[in-house]
Design an enzyme around this catalytic site. Structure first.
Site, PDB file in Angstrom:
ATOM      1  N   GLU A  38       0.870  -1.175   0.000  1.00  0.00           N
ATOM      2  CA  GLU A  38       0.000   0.000   0.000  1.00  0.00           C
ATOM      3  C   GLU A  38       0.910   1.229   0.000  1.00  0.00           C
ATOM      4  O   GLU A  38       1.809   1.329   0.848  1.00  0.00           O
ATOM      5  CB  GLU A  38      -0.898   0.013   1.232  1.00  0.00           C
ATOM      6  CG  GLU A  38      -1.882   1.164   1.249  1.00  0.00           C
ATOM      7  CD  GLU A  38      -2.782   1.161   2.474  1.00  0.00           C
ATOM      8  OE1 GLU A  38      -3.557   2.128   2.625  1.00  0.00           O
ATOM      9  OE2 GLU A  38      -2.689   0.220   3.278  1.00  0.00           O
ATOM     10  N   ARG A 264       5.779 -12.818   9.774  1.00  0.00           N
ATOM     11  CA  ARG A 264       6.416 -11.562   9.413  1.00  0.00           C
ATOM     12  C   ARG A 264       7.754 -11.448  10.122  1.00  0.00           C
ATOM     13  O   ARG A 264       8.057 -12.193  11.062  1.00  0.00           O
ATOM     14  CB  ARG A 264       5.533 -10.374   9.772  1.00  0.00           C
ATOM     15  CG  ARG A 264       5.240 -10.222  11.254  1.00  0.00           C
ATOM     16  CD  ARG A 264       4.430  -8.979  11.542  1.00  0.00           C
ATOM     17  NE  ARG A 264       5.206  -7.776  11.227  1.00  0.00           N
ATOM     18  CZ  ARG A 264       4.680  -6.560  11.147  1.00  0.00           C
ATOM     19  NH1 ARG A 264       3.387  -6.395  11.322  1.00  0.00           N
ATOM     20  NH2 ARG A 264       5.435  -5.516  10.898  1.00  0.00           N
ATOM     21  N   LYS A 274       4.606   0.286  10.168  1.00  0.00           N
ATOM     22  CA  LYS A 274       4.568   1.483   9.329  1.00  0.00           C
ATOM     23  C   LYS A 274       3.956   2.664  10.082  1.00  0.00           C
ATOM     24  O   LYS A 274       4.368   3.808   9.901  1.00  0.00           O
ATOM     25  CB  LYS A 274       3.792   1.200   8.051  1.00  0.00           C
ATOM     26  CG  LYS A 274       4.075   2.194   6.931  1.00  0.00           C
ATOM     27  CD  LYS A 274       3.269   1.880   5.685  1.00  0.00           C
ATOM     28  CE  LYS A 274       3.735   0.639   5.001  1.00  0.00           C
ATOM     29  NZ  LYS A 274       3.033   0.406   3.707  1.00  0.00           N
TER      30      LYS A 274
END
Length: 565
Positions: A38, A264, A274
């Site tokens: 994104e 992750r 983020k």
């Protein structure tokens, strides 16, 4: 990329084993993956794991990997992020060829499919506010409640949805929701929102839309449009997979992609959220997304970290469903191992102290200058040698001298002899001080017979120190970076900002470099002998500075050796 095959043989993990099985059974004819960021921030080292996996398995199995921007939230997305992401993926060593896509490419088709769900009585327009939606949704232990608008008829839903697209309603006034199961144990299946109203300008579509799909709705359908066979996501999307499958099963999509989840990346002494990185940037705790203190790929690049070292680091990580934390020392080890093989050696003095060799010929300002041979990289014979100037006045590291040496200190001291790297043996004969008693210069003599660093009579010295000829020294500013956070688990006690390391950056403004570094290219790390690896950069004013990439001490390798012992 070197070391990779077109057969998929070699590296084994559950994802690669799944791909082998799918190819063997004929479920897929060729492998298609995608990296779907994104564009609401810069990529960080955690994304490198996904990038290397998605592009890596596609290449290993002779398939392809798409770069697709999931640009479904115009309030947070910017062209700057789109450009930075493409730059970072290329820098890491991967290329998507002609397969660059955007979720916004599919807005019209996604809208048509949303109407398909409405006509199939599998979606409805809901008037609940965001707060009411949270209340009606229920909890992990209690089922949700049906929206009072859940039983709207198809005609009314279509009319409202089309008016939503036309801009007839304010932000948040209505949403389009899937009609699935409000009692489901999976909260993501409790009539999730598929579309919301956002009167915001989109980086690519401008003002054409005020109705935007959610990530959950756009993601699987974008995969299907592109023919993605293996949609690889991190574990936080595992609970979203039933919704991914439900949408694919209930829409006239051209393909049936499947989602697979892996753990992750979490690394000590940093944050890979983020949201937290954005807070560090916006609150000016760092100098921007590419601050070398940050774990962003652009920050690591400015710090001089080679992309091959990041690929090596990621290649050592397990691809599994087990969560855990990786020591920052492992990443440092991979960087150090790469640079040790490839980086040129140069001499630099970070905290200079003048050394005057009294018996060296003095033939003008700065004394005589001779050129000495120095090896560029002892790990790479092909790197050759260079010539370094030597003269009567030198700069040495202040910490390489001790007036009253402590036990175990073998470097320069009054009456003590040491080797100057690539040059001569010198013996300290005197110390100069200012009125405050601070040492300002050293006096010494040299032995001309020791040129090159060895004594013909076989005598030995216990230390070799580096130096820079004062007459040819290049002045420089050097930035010494340490971990951004002082504890391995930032924020474990609450506010992660409270754990910022106040010593994460030290700026030295009076350093001296050998002349060969005057025109060294930016972004290419070199080893400052005995000090660490450094990379040329520019500061906010466009002036040259040198960032420390990493020190020489390899704590990870030492701990591994201790464990083997």
């Amino acid at each position: 990329m070197s070391g990779e095959t077109a057969t998929g043989e070699g590296v084994r993990d559950f994802i690669r084993d799944t791909i082998r099985a799918d190819l063997g059974a004929g479920r897929v004819a060729s492998v298609v993956t995608r990296f779907p960021p994104e564009p609401n921030g810069y990529l960080h080292i955690g994304h490198a794991k996904s990038i290397c996996l998605n592009f890596g398995v596609a290449q290993e199995f002779g398939g392809r990997c798409h770069l697709r921007f999931d640009d479904t939230n115009p309030t947070k997305e910017e062209q700057e992020y789109i450009d930075a992401i493409q730059r970072d993926v290329r820098w890491l060593g991967f290329d998507w060829g002609p397969h660059l896509y955007y979720a916004s490419d599919y807005f019209e088709r996604l809208y048509e499919w949303a109407e398909h769900l409405i006509k199939s009585e599998k979606a409805f327009v809901c008037d609940l506010t965001a707060e009411e939606l949270r209340t009606y949704r229920g909890t992990l232990t209690e089922p949700g409640r049906p929206s009072p608008f859940r039983d709207r008829q198809v005609a009314e839903n279509l009319d409202l949805f089309r008016r939503m697209r036309a801009g007839a309603f304010a932000d948040g006034a209505r949403t389009l929701r899937a009609r699935i199961d409000m009692a489901s144990g999976n909260i993501n299946l409790r009539d999730p929102v598929l579309y919301r109203i956002l009167h915001a300008r989109h980086p690519r579509t401008g003002d054409a839309w005020c109705l935007y799909p959610t990530y959950d709705y756009a993601h699987g359908q974008s995969d299907a449009i592109e023919g993605v066979t293996h949609s690889l996501c991190t574990l936080e999307f595992e609970d979203h997979r039933p919704l991914y499958d439900w949408l694919v099963d209930n829409l006239p999509v051209p393909a049936r992609p499947r989602q697979y989840e892996f753990s992750r990346l979490n690394i000590t002494h940093t944050v890979l959220s983020k949201r937290r990185l954005l807070q560090l940037v916006q609150d000016r705790h760092v100098a921007g997304w590419d601050d070398p203190c940050l774990p962003t790929l652009s920050g690591l690049r400015r710090r001089g970290v080679p992309p091959a070292a990041i690929r090596d680091f990621v290649g050592r990580l397990a691809i599994s469903k087990s969560t855990g934390e990786v020591e920052m020392a492992l990443l440092d080890h991979c960087v150090r191992e790469n640079l040790n093989r490839h980086a040129l050696r140069r001499m630099a003095v970070l905290r200079p102290l003048k050394l005057v060799i009294e018996n060296y010929p003095d033939r003008g300002p700065g004394g005589a200058i001779e050129e000495l041979d120095a090896v560029n990289n002892p790990e790479d014979p092909g790197a050759g040698t260079r010539r370094v100037p030597f003269g009567r006045e030198l700069w040495i590291e202040r910490e390489d001298f001790m007036e009253s040496p402590s036990k175990g200190f073998f470097r320069l001291a009054p009456g003590r002899e040491v080797r100057l790297r690539w040059a001569y043996f010198v013996t300290c004969t005197g110390v100069e001080k200012n009125a405050a008693g601070e040492i300002t210069a050293l006096r010494a003599t040299y032995d001309p017979a020791t040129k090159g660093g060895d004594a013909p009579d076989g005598r030995k010295v216990k230390a070799t120190i580096h130096w820079v000829a004062a007459a040819r020294a290049v002045p420089a500013t050097v930035r010494l970076y340490d971990t951004l956070f002082s504890r391995p688990d930032p924020g474990a006690d609450g506010d992660f900002l409270a754990d910022i390391n106040p010593a994460s950056l030290e700026v030295l403004a009076d350093c001296r470099l050998e002349p060969a570094l005057a025109d060294h290219p930016a972004g290419v790390a070199v080893q400052f002998e005995r000090l660490g690896y450094f990379c040329r950069d520019t500061d906010a004013g466009g002036r040259a500075v040198w960032n420390r990439t990493i020190g020489l001490r390899d704590t990870w390798a030492r701990e591994q050796a201790k464990g083997r012992g």
